[in-house]
Design a protein around this motif. Structure first.
Motif, short mmCIF file in Angstrom:
data_model
loop_
_atom_site.label_atom_id
_atom_site.label_comp_id
_atom_site.label_asym_id
_atom_site.label_seq_id
_atom_site.Cartn_x
_atom_site.Cartn_y
_atom_site.Cartn_z
N VAL A 96 -11.99 7.41 5.48
CA VAL A 96 -10.92 6.51 5.89
C VAL A 96 -10.55 5.60 4.73
O VAL A 96 -9.36 5.36 4.45
CB VAL A 96 -11.34 5.69 7.12
CG1 VAL A 96 -10.24 4.71 7.51
CG2 VAL A 96 -11.68 6.60 8.29
N VAL A 97 -11.57 5.09 4.03
CA VAL A 97 -11.32 4.26 2.85
C VAL A 97 -10.59 5.07 1.78
O VAL A 97 -9.66 4.59 1.12
CB VAL A 97 -12.65 3.71 2.29
CG1 VAL A 97 -12.41 2.88 1.04
CG2 VAL A 97 -13.37 2.90 3.35
N SER A 98 -11.01 6.33 1.62
CA SER A 98 -10.39 7.20 0.61
C SER A 98 -8.91 7.38 0.87
O SER A 98 -8.10 7.32 -0.05
CB SER A 98 -11.10 8.56 0.62
OG SER A 98 -10.43 9.48 -0.22
N MET A 99 -8.53 7.57 2.13
CA MET A 99 -7.12 7.81 2.46
C MET A 99 -6.26 6.58 2.23
O MET A 99 -5.04 6.68 2.10
CB MET A 99 -7.00 8.31 3.89
CG MET A 99 -7.51 9.73 4.07
SD MET A 99 -7.25 10.41 5.73
CE MET A 99 -8.52 9.54 6.65
N LEU A 100 -6.88 5.40 2.20
CA LEU A 100 -6.15 4.18 1.88
C LEU A 100 -6.21 3.86 0.39
O LEU A 100 -5.23 3.38 -0.19
CB LEU A 100 -6.74 3.00 2.67
CG LEU A 100 -6.63 3.08 4.19
CD1 LEU A 100 -7.40 1.92 4.83
CD2 LEU A 100 -5.18 3.06 4.64
N LEU A 101 -7.35 4.13 -0.24
CA LEU A 101 -7.57 3.73 -1.63
C LEU A 101 -6.80 4.58 -2.63
O LEU A 101 -6.12 4.07 -3.51
CB LEU A 101 -9.08 3.78 -1.94
CG LEU A 101 -9.48 3.46 -3.38
CD1 LEU A 101 -9.13 2.03 -3.72
CD2 LEU A 101 -10.98 3.73 -3.58
N LEU A 102 -6.91 5.91 -2.51
CA LEU A 102 -6.34 6.78 -3.53
C LEU A 102 -4.81 6.72 -3.60
O LEU A 102 -4.26 6.63 -4.70
CB LEU A 102 -6.82 8.22 -3.32
CG LEU A 102 -8.31 8.47 -3.60
CD1 LEU A 102 -8.63 9.96 -3.49
CD2 LEU A 102 -8.71 7.94 -4.97
N PRO A 103 -4.10 6.76 -2.47
CA PRO A 103 -2.64 6.62 -2.58
C PRO A 103 -2.24 5.27 -3.18
O PRO A 103 -1.26 5.19 -3.93
CB PRO A 103 -2.16 6.77 -1.14
CG PRO A 103 -3.21 7.58 -0.48
CD PRO A 103 -4.50 7.11 -1.09
N THR A 104 -2.98 4.22 -2.86
CA THR A 104 -2.69 2.90 -3.44
C THR A 104 -2.92 2.93 -4.95
O THR A 104 -2.13 2.39 -5.73
CB THR A 104 -3.58 1.83 -2.81
OG1 THR A 104 -3.35 1.82 -1.39
CG2 THR A 104 -3.27 0.46 -3.37
N LEU A 105 -4.01 3.58 -5.36
CA LEU A 105 -4.30 3.71 -6.79
C LEU A 105 -3.17 4.39 -7.53
O LEU A 105 -2.80 4.00 -8.64
CB LEU A 105 -5.61 4.50 -6.98
CG LEU A 105 -6.03 4.82 -8.41
CD1 LEU A 105 -6.42 3.54 -9.15
CD2 LEU A 105 -7.21 5.81 -8.42
N SER A 106 -2.56 5.40 -6.90
CA SER A 106 -1.52 6.17 -7.58
C SER A 106 -0.24 5.37 -7.77
O SER A 106 0.65 5.80 -8.51
CB SER A 106 -1.21 7.45 -6.79
OG SER A 106 -0.47 7.18 -5.62
#
Length: 251
Positions: free
Chosen positions: A110-120
């Motif tokens: 769940v964290v990954s699905m929020l973190l990675l798009p934000t990082l991009s």
């Protein structure tokens, strides 16, 4: 399904951002209305998007870079979800500890699905994809060393924040590279390769364990494929920079 998916999609889904009054990144309403707006790269991409047929897509070096990375990510990720618990048990962990690790991994997704798009949003999209694949390679390597709870938690932390969120990154990278008009074709090929990679990886995991009594060859192969995919993602960025931008999102 009709009430919760099909009917709401029919009533509220829009075909293009323009239908909602949205414009390409960096463009203002005045630029969109200007007679010379077609000279703006983002505007030109909106009007003159290149169409990619299936045959053209499969012969494109850019597409092959994207598709290989997606295949490696999906194959390795799905294989881990199926085989990591028996691997942990073989490494000496209890069944309860192995199952808890899988649950923690899914929770961090769940964290990954929020973190990675934000990082991009703060870097070029292909760089974000390369970072996510490199982290997954690191996580997969840690899986081969996970004979203690500390190493298991290291694996869970790295893999948990880097895997599921990368699906969104690949979809966005596909749209940036090939444009919205061809996104359906690209997404269909990606889905087919992802499902095929998952099937091959899951079956190969069981077959290799039956032959060798260990999952290490499986995980080492996954690590190598992910690293190659990360390198090809960087190559994709170089290939894309040599051509005119195709999408409405310039990075």
């Amino acid at each position: 399904s009709w009430l919760l998916v099909i009917l709401p999609a029919y009533l509220w889904m829009r075909s293009t951002p323009e239908e909602m009054g949205l414009l390409p990144d960096g463009e203002t309403g005045n630029e969109a209305a200007s007679p010379t707006a077609t000279t703006h790269p983002a505007t030109a991409a909106t009007v003159q998007e290149e169409e990619w047929s299936l045959s053209k897509l499969m012969s494109s070096p850019k597409a092959l870079c994207l598709l290989f990375g997606y295949f490696a990510m999906a194959a390795n990720g799905w294989t881990q979800q199926i085989h990591q618990v028996p691997h942990f048990i073989q490494m000496g962990l209890s069944k309860d500890a192995a199952t808890l690790a899988l649950g923690m991994n899914m929770s961090l997704s769940v964290v990954s699905m929020l973190l990675l798009p934000t990082l991009s949003d703060f870097m070029k999209r292909h760089h974000a994809v390369a970072i996510s694949l490199a982290l997954q390679a690191l996580g997969t390597y840690l899986l081969t060393q996970a004979d203690t709870l500390d190493m298991v938690y290291c694996f869970v932390g790295v893999m948990g924040i880097s895997y599921l969120g990368s699906y969104g990154l690949f979809s966005a990278l596909a749209a940036d590279t090939f444009g919205r008009k061809s996104l359906g074709t690209v997404s269909g090929v990606m889905a087919m390769l992802g499902a095929g990679g998952a099937a091959v990886g899951i079956y190969a995991g069981g077959a290799l364990y039956d032959m060798l009594g260990s999952y290490n060859l499986l995980w080492n192969t996954g690590t190598a494929l992910l690293l190659v995919g990360a390198g090809l993602s960087l190559l994709l960025g170089q290939l894309t920079n040599k051509t005119t931008p195709r999408s409405t999102t310039t990075r």
